[in-house]
Write an enzyme that holds these catalytic residues in place. Structure first.
Site, mmCIF file in Angstrom:
data_model
loop_
_atom_site.group_PDB
_atom_site.id
_atom_site.type_symbol
_atom_site.label_atom_id
_atom_site.label_comp_id
_atom_site.label_asym_id
_atom_site.label_seq_id
_atom_site.Cartn_x
_atom_site.Cartn_y
_atom_site.Cartn_z
ATOM 1 N N HIS A 271 6.070 -0.317 -2.308
ATOM 2 C CA HIS A 271 5.800 0.552 -3.459
ATOM 3 C C HIS A 271 5.879 2.027 -3.100
ATOM 4 C CE1 HIS A 271 3.482 -3.130 -5.168
ATOM 5 N NE2 HIS A 271 4.727 -3.143 -5.559
ATOM 6 N N ASN B 10 0.820 -1.210 0.000
ATOM 7 C CA ASN B 10 0.000 0.000 0.000
ATOM 8 C C ASN B 10 0.852 1.257 0.000
ATOM 9 O OD1 ASN B 10 -2.159 -1.666 0.035
ATOM 10 N ND2 ASN B 10 -2.572 -1.478 2.217
ATOM 11 N N VAL B 11 0.263 2.298 -0.560
ATOM 12 C CA VAL B 11 0.996 3.562 -0.669
ATOM 13 C C VAL B 11 0.332 4.632 0.198
ATOM 14 C CG1 VAL B 11 1.990 3.107 -2.945
ATOM 15 C CG2 VAL B 11 -0.324 4.049 -2.795
HETATM 16 P P1 NAD Z 1 -5.821 -5.529 -5.281
HETATM 17 O O1 NAD Z 1 -6.660 -4.348 -5.501
HETATM 18 O O2 NAD Z 1 -5.306 -6.240 -6.449
HETATM 19 O O3 NAD Z 1 -6.604 -6.626 -4.411
HETATM 20 C C1 NAD Z 1 -7.234 -6.335 -3.241
HETATM 21 C C2 NAD Z 1 -7.475 -7.637 -2.460
HETATM 22 O O4 NAD Z 1 -8.075 -7.292 -1.236
HETATM 23 C C3 NAD Z 1 -8.385 -8.655 -3.136
HETATM 24 O O5 NAD Z 1 -7.825 -9.940 -3.013
HETATM 25 C C4 NAD Z 1 -9.709 -8.554 -2.331
HETATM 26 O O6 NAD Z 1 -10.402 -9.786 -2.273
HETATM 27 C C5 NAD Z 1 -9.180 -8.147 -0.981
HETATM 28 N N1 NAD Z 1 -10.108 -7.379 -0.137
HETATM 29 C C6 NAD Z 1 -10.988 -6.432 -0.493
HETATM 30 N N2 NAD Z 1 -11.607 -5.911 0.598
HETATM 31 C C7 NAD Z 1 -11.077 -6.549 1.667
HETATM 32 C C8 NAD Z 1 -11.272 -6.442 3.065
HETATM 33 N N3 NAD Z 1 -12.145 -5.579 3.607
HETATM 34 N N4 NAD Z 1 -10.538 -7.243 3.878
HETATM 35 C C9 NAD Z 1 -9.658 -8.150 3.368
HETATM 36 N N5 NAD Z 1 -9.420 -8.282 2.056
HETATM 37 C C10 NAD Z 1 -10.125 -7.501 1.210
HETATM 38 O O7 NAD Z 1 -4.671 -5.038 -4.346
HETATM 39 P P2 NAD Z 1 -3.195 -5.480 -4.184
HETATM 40 O O8 NAD Z 1 -3.045 -6.935 -4.459
HETATM 41 O O9 NAD Z 1 -2.793 -4.924 -2.915
HETATM 42 O O10 NAD Z 1 -2.337 -4.802 -5.341
HETATM 43 C C11 NAD Z 1 -2.649 -3.675 -6.044
HETATM 44 C C12 NAD Z 1 -1.560 -2.606 -6.084
HETATM 45 O O11 NAD Z 1 -2.290 -1.434 -5.980
HETATM 46 C C13 NAD Z 1 -0.572 -2.576 -4.965
HETATM 47 O O12 NAD Z 1 0.673 -2.490 -5.524
HETATM 48 C C14 NAD Z 1 -0.830 -1.265 -4.221
HETATM 49 O O13 NAD Z 1 0.334 -0.485 -4.150
HETATM 50 C C15 NAD Z 1 -1.779 -0.499 -5.071
HETATM 51 N N6 NAD Z 1 -2.912 0.096 -4.335
HETATM 52 C C16 NAD Z 1 -2.726 0.619 -3.085
HETATM 53 C C17 NAD Z 1 -3.799 1.147 -2.383
HETATM 54 C C18 NAD Z 1 -3.538 1.720 -1.010
HETATM 55 O O14 NAD Z 1 -2.441 2.199 -0.747
HETATM 56 N N7 NAD Z 1 -4.487 1.652 -0.082
HETATM 57 C C19 NAD Z 1 -5.078 1.151 -2.942
HETATM 58 C C20 NAD Z 1 -5.237 0.625 -4.255
HETATM 59 C C21 NAD Z 1 -4.146 0.083 -4.932
#
Ligand code: NAD
Ligand code: ZN
Length: 253
Positions: free
Chosen positions: A121, A104-105
Protein backbone atom coordinates in the site's frame (compact mmCIF):
# COMPACT_ATOMS: atom_id res chain seq x y z
CA UNK A 1 1.58 -15.65 27.35
CA UNK A 2 3.29 -16.99 24.26
CA UNK A 3 3.58 -20.79 24.40
CA UNK A 4 7.21 -21.94 23.97
CA UNK A 5 6.29 -25.27 22.39
CA UNK A 6 4.30 -23.50 19.65
CA UNK A 7 7.26 -21.26 18.84
CA UNK A 8 9.54 -24.34 18.82
CA UNK A 9 7.29 -25.93 16.20
CA UNK A 10 7.41 -22.82 14.01
CA UNK A 11 11.20 -22.60 14.35
CA UNK A 12 11.44 -26.19 13.07
CA UNK A 13 9.10 -25.36 10.18
CA UNK A 14 11.32 -22.39 9.31
CA UNK A 15 14.45 -24.51 9.40
CA UNK A 16 12.98 -27.05 6.97
CA UNK A 17 11.28 -24.59 4.61
CA UNK A 18 13.01 -23.61 1.39
CA UNK A 19 11.32 -20.26 0.92
CA UNK A 20 9.63 -18.30 3.70
CA UNK A 21 7.57 -15.22 2.86
CA UNK A 22 5.96 -12.90 5.44
CA UNK A 23 2.71 -10.98 5.05
CA UNK A 24 2.51 -8.27 7.70
CA UNK A 25 -0.31 -5.94 8.71
CA UNK A 26 -1.08 -3.18 11.17
CA UNK A 27 -0.70 -5.52 14.20
CA UNK A 28 3.02 -5.75 13.41
CA UNK A 29 3.46 -2.09 14.39
CA UNK A 30 1.15 -1.94 17.40
CA UNK A 31 4.17 -2.46 19.70
CA UNK A 32 5.73 0.55 17.93
CA UNK A 33 2.74 2.54 19.20
CA UNK A 34 1.04 2.87 15.83
CA UNK A 35 -2.66 2.20 16.20
CA UNK A 36 -4.28 -0.38 13.91
CA UNK A 37 -7.49 0.53 12.13
CA UNK A 38 -9.65 -1.96 14.01
CA UNK A 39 -9.76 -3.00 17.64
CA UNK A 40 -9.35 -1.03 20.88
CA UNK A 41 -7.56 2.29 20.42
CA UNK A 42 -7.79 1.84 16.66
CA UNK A 43 -8.14 4.79 14.31
CA UNK A 44 -11.51 3.31 13.39
CA UNK A 45 -12.90 4.62 16.69
CA UNK A 46 -12.26 8.15 15.46
CA UNK A 47 -12.41 7.97 11.69
CA UNK A 48 -13.90 5.58 9.19
CA UNK A 49 -10.76 4.83 7.20
CA UNK A 50 -12.73 3.82 4.11
CA UNK A 51 -14.35 7.27 4.08
CA UNK A 52 -11.45 9.44 5.26
CA UNK A 53 -8.88 7.41 3.34
CA UNK A 54 -10.82 7.30 0.08
CA UNK A 55 -9.29 8.88 -2.99
CA UNK A 56 -12.59 10.70 -3.70
CA UNK A 57 -12.47 12.33 -0.25
CA UNK A 58 -8.86 13.37 -0.87
CA UNK A 59 -9.88 14.98 -4.14
CA UNK A 60 -13.20 16.55 -3.08
CA UNK A 61 -12.72 17.25 0.65
CA UNK A 62 -8.95 17.34 1.21
CA UNK A 63 -9.23 18.94 4.69
CA UNK A 64 -11.26 15.94 5.83
CA UNK A 65 -8.83 13.36 4.39
CA UNK A 66 -5.81 15.21 5.79
CA UNK A 67 -7.31 15.20 9.31
CA UNK A 68 -6.68 11.45 9.44
CA UNK A 69 -3.56 11.51 7.27
CA UNK A 70 -1.74 14.14 9.31
CA UNK A 71 -2.51 12.23 12.51
CA UNK A 72 -1.18 8.98 11.01
CA UNK A 73 1.87 10.80 9.64
CA UNK A 74 2.67 12.31 13.05
CA UNK A 75 2.39 8.88 14.71
CA UNK A 76 4.55 7.25 12.05
CA UNK A 77 7.27 9.90 12.11
CA UNK A 78 7.73 9.36 15.87
CA UNK A 79 7.65 5.55 15.65
CA UNK A 80 10.62 3.22 15.87
CA UNK A 81 10.79 -0.44 14.79
CA UNK A 82 9.97 -2.93 17.56
CA UNK A 83 11.70 -6.22 18.40
CA UNK A 84 9.46 -8.02 15.88
CA UNK A 85 10.66 -5.85 12.98
CA UNK A 86 14.29 -6.43 14.06
CA UNK A 87 13.76 -10.19 14.41
CA UNK A 88 12.40 -10.41 10.85
CA UNK A 89 15.35 -8.39 9.52
CA UNK A 90 17.78 -10.69 11.32
CA UNK A 91 16.02 -13.83 10.03
CA UNK A 92 16.37 -12.43 6.50
CA UNK A 93 20.07 -11.75 7.09
CA UNK A 94 20.46 -15.35 8.35
CA UNK A 95 18.90 -16.60 5.10
CA UNK A 96 15.61 -17.83 6.60
CA UNK A 97 13.21 -15.23 5.23
CA UNK A 98 13.13 -14.33 1.56
CA UNK A 99 10.76 -11.36 1.45
CA UNK A 100 8.12 -9.39 3.32
CA UNK A 101 4.86 -8.29 1.75
CA UNK A 102 3.56 -5.56 4.02
CA UNK A 103 0.24 -3.75 4.09
CA UNK A 104 1.75 -1.20 6.43
CA UNK A 105 2.56 2.29 5.30
CA UNK A 106 4.98 3.10 8.13
CA UNK A 107 8.26 2.02 6.50
CA UNK A 108 9.41 0.32 9.74
CA UNK A 109 10.53 -2.93 8.07
CA UNK A 110 13.03 -0.90 6.04
CA UNK A 111 14.18 1.07 9.07
CA UNK A 112 14.80 -2.21 10.93
CA UNK A 113 17.04 -3.41 8.10
CA UNK A 114 14.83 -5.76 6.07
CA UNK A 115 15.95 -5.58 2.46
CA UNK A 116 13.30 -7.25 0.34
CA UNK A 117 10.11 -5.47 1.36
CA UNK A 118 7.11 -5.21 -0.95
CA UNK A 119 5.06 -2.24 0.25
CA UNK A 120 1.66 -3.28 -0.95
CA UNK A 121 0.00 0.00 0.00
CA UNK A 122 2.94 2.35 -0.50
CA UNK A 123 4.09 4.46 2.44
CA UNK A 124 3.46 7.70 4.27
CA UNK A 125 7.12 8.67 4.35
CA UNK A 126 6.95 10.52 1.09
CA UNK A 127 4.39 12.58 -0.78
CA UNK A 128 3.73 12.74 -4.51
CA UNK A 129 2.32 15.61 -6.56
CA UNK A 130 -1.08 14.71 -8.02
CA UNK A 131 -0.30 16.86 -11.08
CA UNK A 132 3.37 16.27 -11.95
CA UNK A 133 4.34 13.21 -9.82
CA UNK A 134 7.23 15.09 -8.15
CA UNK A 135 8.05 13.14 -4.96
CA UNK A 136 9.64 14.46 -1.75
CA UNK A 137 9.95 13.20 1.85
CA UNK A 138 6.83 14.02 3.90
CA UNK A 139 9.01 15.87 6.42
CA UNK A 140 9.77 18.49 3.75
CA UNK A 141 6.13 19.38 3.22
CA UNK A 142 4.32 21.97 5.30
CA UNK A 143 0.82 21.09 6.47
CA UNK A 144 -0.01 24.76 7.04
CA UNK A 145 -1.99 24.73 3.83
CA UNK A 146 -4.30 21.79 3.05
CA UNK A 147 -3.88 20.18 0.66
CA UNK A 148 -0.11 20.70 0.87
CA UNK A 149 1.31 21.87 -2.43
CA UNK A 150 4.09 20.77 -4.74
CA UNK A 151 7.37 22.72 -4.66
CA UNK A 152 7.70 22.34 -8.40
CA UNK A 153 4.30 23.08 -9.94
CA UNK A 154 2.13 24.18 -6.97
CA UNK A 155 -0.29 21.27 -7.56
CA UNK A 156 -1.81 19.35 -4.62
CA UNK A 157 0.32 16.57 -3.14
CA UNK A 158 -0.84 13.27 -1.66
CA UNK A 159 0.95 10.70 0.50
CA UNK A 160 2.72 8.13 -1.63
CA UNK A 161 0.28 5.49 -0.40
CA UNK A 162 -2.55 3.58 -2.05
CA UNK A 163 -5.94 5.03 -1.06
CA UNK A 164 -9.24 3.22 -0.93
CA UNK A 165 -10.63 3.40 -4.46
CA UNK A 166 -7.16 3.39 -6.00
CA UNK A 167 -5.53 0.47 -7.77
CA UNK A 168 -2.38 -1.13 -6.42
CA UNK A 169 0.42 -0.68 -8.98
CA UNK A 170 0.47 -3.74 -11.24
CA UNK A 171 4.20 -4.43 -10.72
CA UNK A 172 3.61 -4.55 -6.95
CA UNK A 173 0.72 -7.03 -7.28
CA UNK A 174 2.74 -9.11 -9.71
CA UNK A 175 5.71 -9.38 -7.37
CA UNK A 176 3.51 -10.16 -4.33
CA UNK A 177 1.66 -12.86 -6.31
CA UNK A 178 4.96 -14.38 -7.41
CA UNK A 179 6.31 -14.47 -3.87
CA UNK A 180 3.07 -15.96 -2.50
CA UNK A 181 2.88 -18.59 -5.23
CA UNK A 182 6.47 -19.71 -4.85
CA UNK A 183 6.92 -19.93 -1.07
CA UNK A 184 6.54 -23.11 0.94
CA UNK A 185 5.90 -21.31 4.24
CA UNK A 186 3.99 -18.06 4.71
CA UNK A 187 3.94 -16.20 8.02
CA UNK A 188 0.88 -13.98 8.34
CA UNK A 189 1.67 -11.46 11.07
CA UNK A 190 -0.81 -9.01 12.64
CA UNK A 191 -3.37 -8.75 9.93
CA UNK A 192 -7.11 -9.20 10.14
CA UNK A 193 -7.29 -10.11 6.47
CA UNK A 194 -10.09 -7.75 5.67
CA UNK A 195 -8.40 -5.60 3.05
CA UNK A 196 -8.25 -7.06 -0.45
CA UNK A 197 -6.26 -7.91 -2.49
CA UNK A 198 -3.49 -8.26 0.11
CA UNK A 199 -5.77 -10.56 2.07
CA UNK A 200 -5.80 -13.09 -0.78
CA UNK A 201 -2.03 -13.74 -0.55
CA UNK A 202 -2.32 -16.47 2.14
CA UNK A 203 -4.85 -18.35 -0.01
CA UNK A 204 -2.54 -18.08 -3.02
CA UNK A 205 0.28 -19.54 -0.93
CA UNK A 206 -1.97 -22.26 0.47
CA UNK A 207 -3.26 -23.26 -2.98
CA UNK A 208 0.32 -23.49 -4.21
CA UNK A 209 1.03 -26.01 -1.43
CA UNK A 210 2.61 -23.77 1.22
CA UNK A 211 2.09 -24.07 4.95
CA UNK A 212 0.43 -20.91 6.34
CA UNK A 213 1.08 -19.84 9.93
CA UNK A 214 -0.52 -16.88 11.70
CA UNK A 215 0.95 -14.75 14.45
CA UNK A 216 -1.77 -12.59 15.97
CA UNK A 217 -3.19 -11.67 19.36
CA UNK A 218 -6.56 -13.04 18.25
CA UNK A 219 -8.10 -15.32 15.67
CA UNK A 220 -8.91 -13.99 12.20
CA UNK A 221 -11.08 -15.14 9.29
CA UNK A 222 -8.02 -17.21 8.18
CA UNK A 223 -7.82 -19.18 11.40
CA UNK A 224 -8.68 -22.84 11.01
CA UNK A 225 -9.57 -22.20 7.40
CA UNK A 226 -6.55 -20.96 5.46
CA UNK A 227 -3.91 -21.12 8.17
CA UNK A 228 -2.45 -24.41 9.37
CA UNK A 229 -2.02 -23.01 12.86
CA UNK A 230 -1.91 -19.75 14.80
CA UNK A 231 0.53 -18.64 17.47
CA UNK A 232 -1.34 -16.28 19.74
CA UNK A 233 0.57 -13.37 21.18
CA UNK A 234 2.00 -9.93 20.40
CA UNK A 235 4.05 -10.05 17.18
CA UNK A 236 7.19 -8.61 18.85
CA UNK A 237 7.23 -11.24 21.62
CA UNK A 238 6.56 -14.16 19.28
CA UNK A 239 9.08 -13.10 16.63
CA UNK A 240 11.84 -12.42 19.16
CA UNK A 241 11.33 -15.88 20.66
CA UNK A 242 11.27 -17.35 17.18
CA UNK A 243 14.58 -15.71 16.25
CA UNK A 244 16.20 -17.01 19.46
CA UNK A 245 14.91 -20.51 18.83
CA UNK A 246 16.06 -20.56 15.18
CA UNK A 247 19.50 -19.28 16.25
CA UNK A 248 19.69 -22.03 18.92
CA UNK A 249 18.66 -24.75 16.45
CA UNK A 250 21.34 -23.51 14.07
CA UNK A 251 23.99 -23.50 16.77
CA UNK A 252 23.10 -26.71 18.59
CA UNK A 253 20.79 -28.61 16.19
P1 NAD B 1 -6.20 -4.19 10.93
O1 NAD B 1 -6.17 -2.94 11.69
O2 NAD B 1 -7.40 -4.52 10.16
O3 NAD B 1 -5.94 -5.45 11.89
C1 NAD B 1 -4.90 -5.51 12.77
C2 NAD B 1 -4.68 -6.97 13.18
O4 NAD B 1 -3.56 -7.01 14.04
C3 NAD B 1 -5.83 -7.64 13.92
O5 NAD B 1 -6.04 -8.93 13.41
C4 NAD B 1 -5.34 -7.70 15.39
O6 NAD B 1 -5.86 -8.82 16.08
C5 NAD B 1 -3.85 -7.81 15.18
N1 NAD B 1 -3.02 -7.29 16.27
C6 NAD B 1 -3.21 -6.21 17.05
N2 NAD B 1 -2.16 -6.03 17.89
C7 NAD B 1 -1.29 -7.03 17.62
C8 NAD B 1 -0.01 -7.37 18.13
N3 NAD B 1 0.59 -6.67 19.10
N4 NAD B 1 0.62 -8.45 17.60
C9 NAD B 1 0.03 -9.21 16.63
N5 NAD B 1 -1.17 -8.92 16.10
C10 NAD B 1 -1.83 -7.85 16.59
O7 NAD B 1 -4.93 -4.13 10.02
P2 NAD B 1 -4.62 -4.72 8.62
O8 NAD B 1 -5.33 -6.01 8.41
O9 NAD B 1 -3.18 -4.65 8.51
O10 NAD B 1 -5.27 -3.77 7.52
C11 NAD B 1 -5.59 -2.45 7.66
C12 NAD B 1 -5.04 -1.52 6.59
O11 NAD B 1 -4.70 -0.39 7.32
C13 NAD B 1 -3.79 -1.94 5.88
O12 NAD B 1 -4.01 -1.77 4.54
C14 NAD B 1 -2.72 -0.93 6.29
O13 NAD B 1 -2.14 -0.31 5.17
C15 NAD B 1 -3.44 0.15 7.02
N6 NAD B 1 -2.80 0.55 8.29
C16 NAD B 1 -1.44 0.62 8.39
C17 NAD B 1 -0.84 0.97 9.59
C18 NAD B 1 0.66 1.03 9.65
O14 NAD B 1 1.30 1.31 8.64
N7 NAD B 1 1.29 0.74 10.78
C19 NAD B 1 -1.63 1.26 10.71
C20 NAD B 1 -3.04 1.21 10.57
C21 NAD B 1 -3.61 0.84 9.36
ZN1 ZN C 1 3.85 19.10 -9.05
Amino acid sequence: MVKDEEVDGLAKDIMTAKKVVVLSGAGMSVESNIAPFRGPGGLWEKYDPVEYGHITTLRNAPEKAWMMLSEMQREIMKAKPNKGHYALAKLEEMGHIRSIITQNVDGLHHVAGSRDVIEFHGNLQSVICMDCNYTVPSSEVSLDRIPPFCGKCNGPVKPNAVFFGEAIPSEVIKRADQESNSCDLMLVVGTSAEVQPAASMPSLAKNAGAKVVEINISETPFTGYVSDYIIKGPAGDVLEKLLNKVAALKAFG
